[in-house]
Design a protein around this motif. Sequence first.
Motif: not given
Length: 315
Positions: A36-41, A43-46, A52-63, A166-169
């Motif tokens: 599973m990959v979680v897309l977090a847009i 989010a301050n604390e991904p 909840y089992g997110a091994e990989k989080v794609l973290s997007v930071t964009n105004d 998990g890891t945050i990318e």
Amino acid sequence: MSVLVVAESSEGKLKKSTFEVVAYGKKVAEQLGTNMVVLAINANEPNQLYTYGAEKVLSVTNDALKTFNAKIYANVIQQAAEKESAAVVVVESNANGLYVAPMVAVSLNAGFASNVVALPSSTAPFTVKRKAFSSKGFNNTQITTDVKVIALAKNSYGLVEGEVAGTIEEFSPSVIESGVSSTSIEQTTGKITIADADIVVSGGRGLKGPENWGMVEELAEVLGAATACSKPVSDLGWRSHSEHVGQTGKPVASNLYIAIGISGAIQHLAGINSSKVKVVINTDPEAPFFKAADYGIVGDAFEVVPKLIEKLKNF
Ligand code: FAD
């Protein structure tokens, strides 16, 4: 191949309801034998998603993504899905999710199912159980496209924890110009939204007028609840349309729903009957809501509610 889960946040804070979607996505991924990959847009604390089992989080930071815009969000989700070769994309079946998911499905040439209440079948064809007929029944829907987009109904899977390391990318998708205004219909500032609330305090025409809503708001504040109303109340302009719940308003799937001076018409019940515990306060013992309620108080709201507030304050 992966399962892509879209995590929702509000003003940087991940929504509690999103954790259920992540836990669900994890199980779907396990069933499919994939990750599973979680897309977090924004989010301050991904890293909270690890619980909840997110091994990989794609973290997007964009105004440009600070305000929800369905077309822009759909495009970002599409890019994430393509990058991760997602076979299944999971969103929450709330106003924003139901706005964005069909657009994502079209862009990925995927089949889409909303209001999903259970894990997909473990054997082919991919089949999901969904709420139907204003939550009065269920149906099983097969999705036969290679990519599937599903929207999970709140409180249908549970906040199943399963801590992982998990890891945050960092993910930097291109952000398109929308050209259309398609912003969130959820209220996001100041108050708890109906979609996120564990408790909803709702008022009907029995409250006589907008000047009497102080006690509804006070009860909601004491309980940490969102406020809602029946359709006539918003039609009359006593409360904002964003509070209208029911078949033609917002759906409610809270843990506790308190209905004050609401008769319990079928169109109202259709939108709130996914709530776990329903409490009704009504002067009329014959009000239809009592048949749908778990607890009922036959009494005048103007006497009962202030007493309830007083008790709860001293609790
Ligand atoms: P009322 O029916 O007027 O009921 C007021 C209640 O307050 C009564 O039961 C009365 O006994 C009680 N009461 C009076 N005084 C007091 C007091 N002092 N203390 C306690 N209780 C008191 N409605 C929705 O809510 N949501 C929808 O999404 C929706 N969609 C609709 C779609 C369609 C196509 C149609 C035709 C209707 C829809 N409706 C919807 C309207 C619905 O049919 C009802 O008319 C509406 O829900 C009634 O609102 P109410 O219970 O606030 O008011």
